[in-house]
Scaffold this active site. Sequence first.
Site, PDB file in Angstrom:
ATOM      1  N   SER A 103       0.980  -1.320   0.037  1.00  0.00           N
ATOM      2  CA  SER A 103      -0.005   0.119  -0.002  1.00  0.00           C
ATOM      3  C   SER A 103       0.945   1.397  -0.092  1.00  0.00           C
ATOM      4  O   SER A 103       0.721   2.325  -0.523  1.00  0.00           O
ATOM      5  CB  SER A 103      -0.982   0.012   1.032  1.00  0.00           C
ATOM      6  OG  SER A 103      -1.900  -1.134   0.962  1.00  0.00           O
ATOM      7  N   HIS A 129       2.029   1.967  -3.408  1.00  0.00           N
ATOM      8  CA  HIS A 129       0.828   2.485  -4.074  1.00  0.00           C
ATOM      9  C   HIS A 129       1.048   4.159  -4.073  1.00  0.00           C
ATOM     10  O   HIS A 129       0.775   4.845  -5.158  1.00  0.00           O
ATOM     11  CB  HIS A 129      -0.504   2.075  -3.675  1.00  0.00           C
ATOM     12  CG  HIS A 129      -0.954   0.898  -4.243  1.00  0.00           C
ATOM     13  ND1 HIS A 129      -1.140   0.405  -5.320  1.00  0.00           N
ATOM     14  CD2 HIS A 129      -1.413  -0.386  -3.448  1.00  0.00           C
ATOM     15  CE1 HIS A 129      -1.371  -0.946  -5.857  1.00  0.00           C
ATOM     16  NE2 HIS A 129      -1.464  -1.526  -4.343  1.00  0.00           N
ATOM     17  N   HIS A 132       2.447   1.808   7.592  1.00  0.00           N
ATOM     18  CA  HIS A 132       1.220   1.613   8.476  1.00  0.00           C
ATOM     19  C   HIS A 132       1.131   0.376   8.926  1.00  0.00           C
ATOM     20  O   HIS A 132      -0.073   0.180   9.595  1.00  0.00           O
ATOM     21  CB  HIS A 132       0.037   1.852   7.365  1.00  0.00           C
ATOM     22  CG  HIS A 132       0.001   0.998   6.364  1.00  0.00           C
ATOM     23  ND1 HIS A 132       0.801   0.933   5.215  1.00  0.00           N
ATOM     24  CD2 HIS A 132      -0.749  -0.177   6.273  1.00  0.00           C
ATOM     25  CE1 HIS A 132       0.552  -0.116   4.654  1.00  0.00           C
ATOM     26  NE2 HIS A 132      -0.449  -0.873   4.984  1.00  0.00           N
ATOM     27  N   CYS A 166      -1.417  -5.379   9.566  1.00  0.00           N
ATOM     28  CA  CYS A 166      -1.949  -4.937   8.406  1.00  0.00           C
ATOM     29  C   CYS A 166      -2.147  -6.465   7.483  1.00  0.00           C
ATOM     30  O   CYS A 166      -3.267  -6.863   7.422  1.00  0.00           O
ATOM     31  CB  CYS A 166      -1.201  -3.956   7.679  1.00  0.00           C
ATOM     32  SG  CYS A 166      -1.804  -3.754   5.907  1.00  0.00           S
TER      33      CYS A 166
END
Length: 371
Positions: A42, A45, A61, A167
């Site tokens: 992510s 991204h 994260h 995550c």
Amino acid sequence: MKTRAAVLRGAGQDFEIAELDLDPPKAGEVLIRYVAAGLCHSDEHLRHGDLVPRFPLVGGHEGAGVIEEVGEGVTRLKPGDHVICSFLPVCGHCRWCSTGKSNLCDMGATILDGSLPDGTYRFHAGGEDFGGMCMLGTFSERATISEHSCIKVDSDLPLDKVVLIGCGVPTGFGSAVHAAATEPGDTIAIYGIGGIGINAVQGAALAGARNVVAIDPLANKREIAEQLGATHSCETAEQAQELISDLTRGVGADKAIVTVGVVTSEVVTSAFNAIRKGGTVVVTGLADPAKNTIELSGAVLTLFEKRIQGSLFGSGDPFHDIPRMVELYQAGDLKLDELITSTYTLDQINQGYQDLLDGKNIRGVILHSAP
């Protein structure tokens, strides 16, 4: 105080290491010293431009660490507590939390902006406010974050391993267990075996699926999938279609889970074609929100009653699922150590993401410090 962090200043740029000023915690906040941070796709991204956050931004994260200070009103946590961070904060009382959908908590509205719930920032440098990815910024040695993002865990757990439960593990596991609602005897197809897909494999296997078909072009990823619960693996979607037809006597997979790095219309169509009547495609992977990445036959959707289901955080509850997955890990049922292909220092973050893009890693982990 000062902290070193890996920051993104714009799409298409590499991470750079910067020294930032860090504010102390306000009411409802805590100061955390991160021990480890996972390298999740992510954040790539954001760098690539598939998702556009507010820049500048401290990346990361997926994190775990030790609480060093707590702000006013914080009673759940104290200095010295070990925590796994949830990339989605949970307030516990908004419409979504109160109806059992805490993964959609309204407090998550600013995760790409990087501000804390009050709309302000704790990272600063050169007169600029720096956000923290998902309100966390785990690519920093320290951060001030919301208490609603922290799940306390036992102090004897290896934070450099359980960091993945912030995550990748619950997102993949929950995609199979919650979103796909895998049942004993099911045939499950999983497209893309990275940090999310490998945990969808584990989740489907632990839920009792009879056939778990892992689909990935890379041999190393198919191999680890078979080690961690896949009963079959295929290099291409076309091979998987034929195999699934053989395994199910032409009926089709019960569920298909899309966990590729960048979702395309082609992979969603392949998953849609692979499922049976009344089957479900779970789309967990991400792509540019401005692009349409699902284009399907409406007639087949209607006549065969197939379903397309999005899934965020594995459609689970961070404050329930993270402790449960810790227990599964402690019992030896959920594998974490085997998922970590490489570890890196903060200064090696760009190499870590290059290794991810090159398909070398199931999961890379940045080690900030010892617990």
